[in-house]
Scaffold this motif. Sequence first.
Motif, mmCIF file in Angstrom:
data_model
loop_
_atom_site.group_PDB
_atom_site.id
_atom_site.type_symbol
_atom_site.label_atom_id
_atom_site.label_comp_id
_atom_site.label_asym_id
_atom_site.label_seq_id
_atom_site.Cartn_x
_atom_site.Cartn_y
_atom_site.Cartn_z
ATOM 1 N N PHE A 38 26.787 55.722 -3.505
ATOM 2 C CA PHE A 38 26.964 54.576 -2.618
ATOM 3 C C PHE A 38 26.725 54.933 -1.148
ATOM 4 N N GLU A 39 26.457 56.207 -0.878
ATOM 5 C CA GLU A 39 26.188 56.675 0.494
ATOM 6 C C GLU A 39 27.306 56.255 1.454
ATOM 7 N N LEU A 40 28.531 56.482 1.023
ATOM 8 C CA LEU A 40 29.664 56.005 1.811
ATOM 9 C C LEU A 40 29.899 56.810 3.078
ATOM 10 N N GLU A 41 29.683 58.112 3.002
ATOM 11 C CA GLU A 41 29.944 58.931 4.186
ATOM 12 C C GLU A 41 29.110 58.489 5.390
ATOM 13 N N PRO A 42 27.779 58.355 5.263
ATOM 14 C CA PRO A 42 27.017 57.915 6.442
ATOM 15 C C PRO A 42 27.232 56.445 6.782
ATOM 16 N N LEU A 43 27.352 55.602 5.762
ATOM 17 C CA LEU A 43 27.442 54.164 6.019
ATOM 18 C C LEU A 43 28.780 53.785 6.657
ATOM 19 N N ALA A 44 29.870 54.384 6.172
ATOM 20 C CA ALA A 44 31.200 53.985 6.632
ATOM 21 C C ALA A 44 31.762 54.931 7.695
ATOM 22 N N ARG A 45 30.922 55.777 8.261
ATOM 23 C CA ARG A 45 31.393 56.706 9.299
ATOM 24 C C ARG A 45 31.970 55.923 10.478
ATOM 25 N N GLY A 46 33.147 56.305 10.903
ATOM 26 C CA GLY A 46 33.799 55.613 12.012
ATOM 27 C C GLY A 46 34.642 54.428 11.583
ATOM 28 N N PHE B 219 39.183 49.324 4.525
ATOM 29 C CA PHE B 219 38.631 49.107 3.189
ATOM 30 C C PHE B 219 39.320 50.023 2.182
ATOM 31 N N LEU B 220 39.773 49.451 1.066
ATOM 32 C CA LEU B 220 40.169 50.229 -0.101
ATOM 33 C C LEU B 220 39.110 49.987 -1.165
ATOM 34 N N ILE B 221 38.401 51.041 -1.557
ATOM 35 C CA ILE B 221 37.344 50.942 -2.566
ATOM 36 C C ILE B 221 37.853 51.612 -3.837
ATOM 37 N N LEU B 222 37.927 50.850 -4.918
ATOM 38 C CA LEU B 222 38.448 51.364 -6.183
ATOM 39 C C LEU B 222 37.320 51.532 -7.194
ATOM 40 N N ALA B 223 37.088 52.774 -7.601
ATOM 41 C CA ALA B 223 36.137 53.062 -8.677
ATOM 42 C C ALA B 223 36.904 52.907 -9.984
ATOM 43 N N ASN B 224 36.888 51.699 -10.510
ATOM 44 C CA ASN B 224 37.751 51.343 -11.643
ATOM 45 C C ASN B 224 37.161 51.797 -12.984
ATOM 46 N N HIS B 225 37.998 51.687 -14.017
ATOM 47 C CA HIS B 225 37.627 52.059 -15.392
ATOM 48 C C HIS B 225 37.312 53.553 -15.522
ATOM 49 N N GLN B 226 38.076 54.357 -14.803
ATOM 50 C CA GLN B 226 37.882 55.806 -14.870
ATOM 51 C C GLN B 226 38.229 56.374 -16.246
ATOM 52 N N ASP B 227 38.917 55.575 -17.077
ATOM 53 C CA ASP B 227 39.291 56.047 -18.408
ATOM 54 C C ASP B 227 38.176 55.854 -19.435
ATOM 55 N N ALA C 231 26.433 46.395 -7.238
ATOM 56 C CA ALA C 231 27.719 46.645 -6.586
ATOM 57 C C ALA C 231 27.520 47.412 -5.283
ATOM 58 N N ARG C 232 26.614 48.366 -5.307
ATOM 59 C CA ARG C 232 26.303 49.146 -4.102
ATOM 60 C C ARG C 232 25.790 48.226 -2.992
ATOM 61 N N THR C 233 24.880 47.328 -3.351
ATOM 62 C CA THR C 233 24.323 46.388 -2.376
ATOM 63 C C THR C 233 25.411 45.494 -1.785
ATOM 64 N N GLU C 234 26.300 44.995 -2.653
ATOM 65 C CA GLU C 234 27.367 44.096 -2.192
ATOM 66 C C GLU C 234 28.355 44.837 -1.294
ATOM 67 N N LEU C 235 28.679 46.089 -1.643
ATOM 68 C CA LEU C 235 29.605 46.856 -0.804
ATOM 69 C C LEU C 235 28.982 47.148 0.556
ATOM 70 N N HIS C 236 27.715 47.519 0.579
ATOM 71 C CA HIS C 236 27.033 47.758 1.851
ATOM 72 C C HIS C 236 27.049 46.498 2.707
ATOM 73 N N SER C 237 26.809 45.355 2.067
ATOM 74 C CA SER C 237 26.810 44.081 2.789
ATOM 75 C C SER C 237 28.192 43.795 3.382
ATOM 76 N N ALA C 238 29.243 44.060 2.595
ATOM 77 C CA ALA C 238 30.610 43.800 3.072
ATOM 78 C C ALA C 238 30.977 44.734 4.221
ATOM 79 N N VAL D 103 34.597 59.923 -8.943
ATOM 80 C CA VAL D 103 34.727 59.409 -7.581
ATOM 81 C C VAL D 103 33.693 60.065 -6.666
ATOM 82 N N GLN D 104 33.476 61.354 -6.831
ATOM 83 C CA GLN D 104 32.486 62.044 -5.998
ATOM 84 C C GLN D 104 31.072 61.525 -6.255
ATOM 85 N N GLU D 105 30.760 61.229 -7.526
ATOM 86 C CA GLU D 105 29.446 60.677 -7.850
ATOM 87 C C GLU D 105 29.269 59.302 -7.218
ATOM 88 N N ILE D 106 30.324 58.487 -7.281
ATOM 89 C CA ILE D 106 30.272 57.153 -6.670
ATOM 90 C C ILE D 106 30.097 57.274 -5.159
#
Length: 206
Positions: free
Chosen positions: A161-169, A139-147, A121-128, A154-157
């Motif tokens: 997924f390295e979202l802060e550096p990858l999605a900066r800007g 982008f709306l990214i949903l960390a589903n099945h939290q129950d 999933a991480r690879t596919e999100l980075h690709s997208a 969410v913080q672990e995800i």
Amino acid sequence: VFKKIFQIFFLSADYLIYCFRTLCCKGPPPPRPEYDVVCIGLTGSGKTSLLSKLCSEATDSIVPTTGFSIKAVPFQNAILNVKELGGADSIKKYWSRYYQGSQGVVFVLDSASSDEDLEVARTELHSALQHPQLCTLPFLILANHQDKPAARSVQEIKKYFELEPLARGKSWVLEGSMVDNMDGVKESFSQLIHMLEEKEQEIGRI
């Protein structure tokens, strides 16, 4: 005296007509804006269940999406025409063929999946996030099945997924979700709609 009475009568009649027109003769409400959104994620992430719930459809006989499906998901201030793409390996490789015309992206991941599936999933999100047709879109990214007991927070995800550096800007939001808390899911989609509106305004200013 009679003149005064007639004036009062006609003024009252005009006021009643005004009230009637205001209450009963309103024109149709302005049309809600529509946005075309692509929804991607691996099989089992819960894409179909979330979208079906948002459309008030039954979810007791949900089956994995093969190919793609399109749902018009209504919200108070917009309608999202969501193109959901199947997440099986045989379909994933064709995702990019369906990106054209998208104005936003919903990426759903199973936060309780195995480490192996989470890495995929991480690879596919980075690709997208880096795809030429999607990289400038909200982008709306949903960390589903939290129950589920095994769900990562969410913080672990975000960290994994390295979202802060990858999605900066970029314009994006990461939220937790579960099918039994649709108020939270609707709030997440409201954030996406807000980003879509801002993007539209940016384009209008150019």
